[in-house]
Design an enzyme around this catalytic site. Sequence first.
Site, short mmCIF file in Angstrom:
data_model
loop_
_atom_site.label_atom_id
_atom_site.label_comp_id
_atom_site.label_asym_id
_atom_site.label_seq_id
_atom_site.Cartn_x
_atom_site.Cartn_y
_atom_site.Cartn_z
N SER A 7 19.27 59.61 28.41
CA SER A 7 20.24 60.41 29.18
C SER A 7 21.31 60.94 28.24
CB SER A 7 20.89 59.55 30.27
OG SER A 7 22.04 60.22 30.76
N ASP A 34 20.74 64.63 33.63
CA ASP A 34 21.45 64.23 34.86
C ASP A 34 22.23 65.40 35.44
OD1 ASP A 34 20.88 61.41 35.28
OD2 ASP A 34 21.86 61.08 33.35
N HIS A 67 16.76 64.79 36.54
CA HIS A 67 17.20 63.94 37.66
C HIS A 67 18.26 64.71 38.45
CE1 HIS A 67 19.48 59.96 38.81
NE2 HIS A 67 18.95 60.57 39.86
N GLY A 148 27.93 57.72 33.88
CA GLY A 148 27.29 56.83 32.92
C GLY A 148 28.19 55.65 32.60
N ASP A 179 17.17 53.48 36.20
CA ASP A 179 18.23 54.31 35.63
C ASP A 179 19.62 53.76 35.94
OD1 ASP A 179 19.73 56.45 34.68
OD2 ASP A 179 19.17 57.82 36.29
N GLY A 180 20.35 53.46 34.87
CA GLY A 180 21.75 53.08 35.03
C GLY A 180 22.07 51.69 34.50
N GLY A 181 22.94 51.63 33.51
CA GLY A 181 23.42 50.34 33.00
C GLY A 181 22.38 49.57 32.19
N GLY A 201 21.37 55.82 28.80
CA GLY A 201 22.38 56.73 28.28
C GLY A 201 23.26 56.10 27.23
N SER A 202 24.39 55.53 27.69
CA SER A 202 25.42 55.09 26.76
C SER A 202 24.95 54.06 25.74
CB SER A 202 26.64 54.57 27.53
OG SER A 202 26.23 53.68 28.52
C1 DX5 Z 1 23.93 58.02 36.64
C2 DX5 Z 1 22.84 58.69 35.84
C3 DX5 Z 1 22.24 57.82 34.76
C4 DX5 Z 1 23.23 57.25 33.81
C5 DX5 Z 1 22.62 56.62 32.58
O1 DX5 Z 1 24.28 58.81 37.72
O2 DX5 Z 1 21.78 59.05 36.69
O3 DX5 Z 1 21.21 58.54 34.11
O4 DX5 Z 1 24.18 58.14 33.44
O5 DX5 Z 1 23.64 56.28 31.72
P1 DX5 Z 1 23.97 54.76 31.35
O6 DX5 Z 1 22.78 54.26 30.63
O7 DX5 Z 1 25.18 54.90 30.51
O8 DX5 Z 1 24.23 54.02 32.63
ZN ZN Z 2 19.83 59.73 35.75
#
Ligand code: DX5
Ligand code: ZN
Length: 219
Positions: A7, A34, A67, A148, A179-181, A201-202
């Site tokens: 992401s 995203d 997404h 994110g 997806d997420g965290g 992502g991060s």
């Molecule tokens: C949240 C997004 C994710 C997210 C991923 O709405 O769909 O793709 O940003 O980022 P991290 O890995 O930082 O949670």
């Molecule tokens: Zn996403």
Amino acid sequence: MVEVSASILSMKNENAIQTLYNLETSGIDYFHIDVMDGKFVTADTTSKMLEYCEYLNSISNLPLDVHLMVEDAKNYINSFLIFEPNIITVHLEAAKNKEELLEWINYIKENNVRVGISIKPNTKIDEIIEYLPLIHLVLIMTVEPGKGGQELIPSTIQKIKELNEYIKKNNLEVDIEVDGGINIQNVKKLTQAGANIVAVGSCITNSNNFKETVTKLKE
Ligand code: DX5
Ligand code: ZN
């Protein structure tokens, strides 16, 4: 082996070009785009993501995993189809009714793009069962969509297991993306539960060495 969809949501704008190049060569399998409309979620990333996709289309060979966190998905599908993505995912909760969701699914398929349905952390697996024979992927949100850098909600892991069991029992061919965290510490729990694509992502974009981070995520 698990596939990594990176992401670019939390990527810093300053060195975007260098960052995208570093991601491209880091061993990721997809770019995760995203798209937020300021309605389904508060943030609006539309113009930024259109700009990044345009750039990625010119420099990257990697598939795009789009997404859509948007209400008016039909319009957004049209805007992103021009980049010839591999996957377009819409949210179950964004559709006004079943007819609208089916219309989106069919429209994406007619354009020869793989179609995914995403569900938020509080939406139950039961609600997507009827669509499984029609789609290629389920994206299980492991945080509330919108930004994110949040922490993964542990109760979502049970949903991955439940979906994976159902898919296996019914001989369906549906990918499970989460997806997420997601980070190096928790990724194994997700893949053991049945996820085969992780959107990250991060954890990648905040790291100093993308290649090393992606390798660890895949281990
Ligand atoms: C949240 C997004 C994710 C997210 C991923 O709405 O769909 O793709 O940003 O980022 P991290 O890995 O930082 O949670
Ligand atoms: Zn996403």
